[in-house]
Write a protein that holds these residues in place. Sequence first.
Motif, PDB file in Angstrom:
ATOM      1  N   GLU A   1       0.792  -1.230   0.000  1.00  0.00           N
ATOM      2  CA  GLU A   1       0.000   0.000   0.000  1.00  0.00           C
ATOM      3  C   GLU A   1       0.822   1.277   0.000  1.00  0.00           C
ATOM      4  N   PHE A   2       2.094   1.215   0.427  1.00  0.00           N
ATOM      5  CA  PHE A   2       2.827   2.444   0.728  1.00  0.00           C
ATOM      6  C   PHE A   2       4.078   2.602  -0.136  1.00  0.00           C
ATOM      7  N   ASP A   3       4.343   3.860  -0.473  1.00  0.00           N
ATOM      8  CA  ASP A   3       5.590   4.194  -1.155  1.00  0.00           C
ATOM      9  C   ASP A   3       6.768   4.172  -0.182  1.00  0.00           C
ATOM     10  N   ALA A   4       6.482   4.454   1.090  1.00  0.00           N
ATOM     11  CA  ALA A   4       7.535   4.465   2.104  1.00  0.00           C
ATOM     12  C   ALA A   4       6.948   4.102   3.457  1.00  0.00           C
ATOM     13  N   VAL A   5       7.748   3.411   4.255  1.00  0.00           N
ATOM     14  CA  VAL A   5       7.455   3.207   5.673  1.00  0.00           C
ATOM     15  C   VAL A   5       8.522   3.954   6.451  1.00  0.00           C
ATOM     16  N   PHE A   6       8.084   4.750   7.403  1.00  0.00           N
ATOM     17  CA  PHE A   6       8.965   5.593   8.214  1.00  0.00           C
ATOM     18  C   PHE A   6       8.763   5.211   9.676  1.00  0.00           C
ATOM     19  N   SER A   7       9.860   5.250  10.436  1.00  0.00           N
ATOM     20  CA  SER A   7       9.718   4.983  11.871  1.00  0.00           C
ATOM     21  C   SER A   7      10.800   5.727  12.633  1.00  0.00           C
ATOM     22  N   ASN A   8      10.418   6.350  13.734  1.00  0.00           N
ATOM     23  CA  ASN A   8      11.373   7.072  14.568  1.00  0.00           C
ATOM     24  C   ASN A   8      11.190   6.658  16.030  1.00  0.00           C
ATOM     25  N   ALA A   9      12.253   6.105  16.619  1.00  0.00           N
ATOM     26  CA  ALA A   9      12.282   5.774  18.049  1.00  0.00           C
ATOM     27  C   ALA A   9      11.189   4.792  18.461  1.00  0.00           C
ATOM     28  N   ALA A  10      10.884   3.841  17.583  1.00  0.00           N
ATOM     29  CA  ALA A  10       9.841   2.858  17.900  1.00  0.00           C
ATOM     30  C   ALA A  10      10.300   1.419  17.718  1.00  0.00           C
ATOM     31  N   LEU A  11      11.122   1.146  16.727  1.00  0.00           N
ATOM     32  CA  LEU A  11      11.458  -0.241  16.396  1.00  0.00           C
ATOM     33  C   LEU A  11      12.142  -0.971  17.535  1.00  0.00           C
ATOM     34  N   HIS A  12      12.871  -0.254  18.374  1.00  0.00           N
ATOM     35  CA  HIS A  12      13.631  -0.925  19.430  1.00  0.00           C
ATOM     36  C   HIS A  12      12.768  -1.431  20.585  1.00  0.00           C
ATOM     37  N   TRP A  13      11.442  -1.185  20.536  1.00  0.00           N
ATOM     38  CA  TRP A  13      10.581  -1.610  21.637  1.00  0.00           C
ATOM     39  C   TRP A  13      10.132  -3.064  21.529  1.00  0.00           C
ATOM     40  N   THR A  14      10.622  -3.796  20.563  1.00  0.00           N
ATOM     41  CA  THR A  14      10.310  -5.224  20.476  1.00  0.00           C
ATOM     42  C   THR A  14      11.533  -5.991  19.997  1.00  0.00           C
ATOM     43  N   ARG A  15      11.633  -7.243  20.431  1.00  0.00           N
ATOM     44  CA  ARG A  15      12.708  -8.113  19.950  1.00  0.00           C
ATOM     45  C   ARG A  15      12.266  -8.981  18.774  1.00  0.00           C
ATOM     46  N   ALA A  16      11.007  -8.907  18.420  1.00  0.00           N
ATOM     47  CA  ALA A  16      10.478  -9.726  17.322  1.00  0.00           C
ATOM     48  C   ALA A  16      10.759  -9.056  15.981  1.00  0.00           C
ATOM     49  N   GLN A  17      12.019  -8.765  15.726  1.00  0.00           N
ATOM     50  CA  GLN A  17      12.388  -7.975  14.552  1.00  0.00           C
ATOM     51  C   GLN A  17      12.089  -8.663  13.218  1.00  0.00           C
ATOM     52  N   PRO A  18      12.346  -9.949  13.037  1.00  0.00           N
ATOM     53  CA  PRO A  18      11.999 -10.568  11.752  1.00  0.00           C
ATOM     54  C   PRO A  18      10.512 -10.437  11.418  1.00  0.00           C
ATOM     55  N   THR A  19       9.657 -10.536  12.440  1.00  0.00           N
ATOM     56  CA  THR A  19       8.219 -10.390  12.216  1.00  0.00           C
ATOM     57  C   THR A  19       7.875  -8.955  11.810  1.00  0.00           C
ATOM     58  N   VAL A  20       8.466  -7.994  12.487  1.00  0.00           N
ATOM     59  CA  VAL A  20       8.244  -6.588  12.144  1.00  0.00           C
ATOM     60  C   VAL A  20       8.694  -6.305  10.718  1.00  0.00           C
TER      61      VAL A  20
END
Length: 251
Positions: free
Chosen positions: A93-112
């Motif tokens: 759906e998106f041309d870009a996914v942006f994230s700031n100071a959020a990704l580090h709140w989970t260890r399930a990185q492959p799923t993210v």
Amino acid sequence: MQQSGQVWDAKEYAANGRFVADLAQDVVALLAPAPGERILDLGCGDGALTERLAAFGTDVTGCDRAPEMLAAASARGLRTVAADMTALPFAHEFDAVFSNAALHWTRAQPTVLAGVHRALRPGGRFVAEMGGLGNIAAIRTALQVLLRSYGVDAEEHAASFFPSADEYAGLLQAAGFRVSSIALIPRPTQLPGGMDAWLRTFRNGVLQQVPESRREAVIAEAVDLLWPVLCDSSGVWWADYVRLRFRAERE
């Protein structure tokens, strides 16, 4: 544990965490948002930064799992979607996914990362900044030592993920991204409300593991321990932030 037990309060965050959006100009520049682009702001919080992305003329959607933060974002007139970053409901759906100071709140990185890859159109870009290797090391060490006497593993309950650049580049590549830039950036960050307010805002999930009758004492002990290394001679508190900033394209 894969997910942080952190609870977000929109008013506390506005008072003690506004620097998170205020210091995001470089990662926004890396995103280079263009008018008309469809952009997903992953972990949008109260929408302060999402609103800035919208000002570029983008078609932006804020996504977060915290109801109170989403309500604050919606009150800004932003389009929002309630979803955990480990269960994104988007497809191409998106041309870009942006994230700031959020990704580090989970260890399930492959799923993210699988969810982000699925959300992007072919050739779409993923631009983000998160905590990296060594992030808030002094603060984490102090909490780990203090909470050990209560039988609490602070790192386990925080469930944070602070990778090196090489480690995260490998995760991105395994998820089907081509990494165009990635770097660790040390960034000592002034805390407007001091260390006490930072702990209550950004580590409440960990502190809730301490008996309520001892919680204030633990916070005071942490402040005392950290004062010699994170408070300057003028009485201004700084957090020992290290950021990981990257741009990657969906293959």
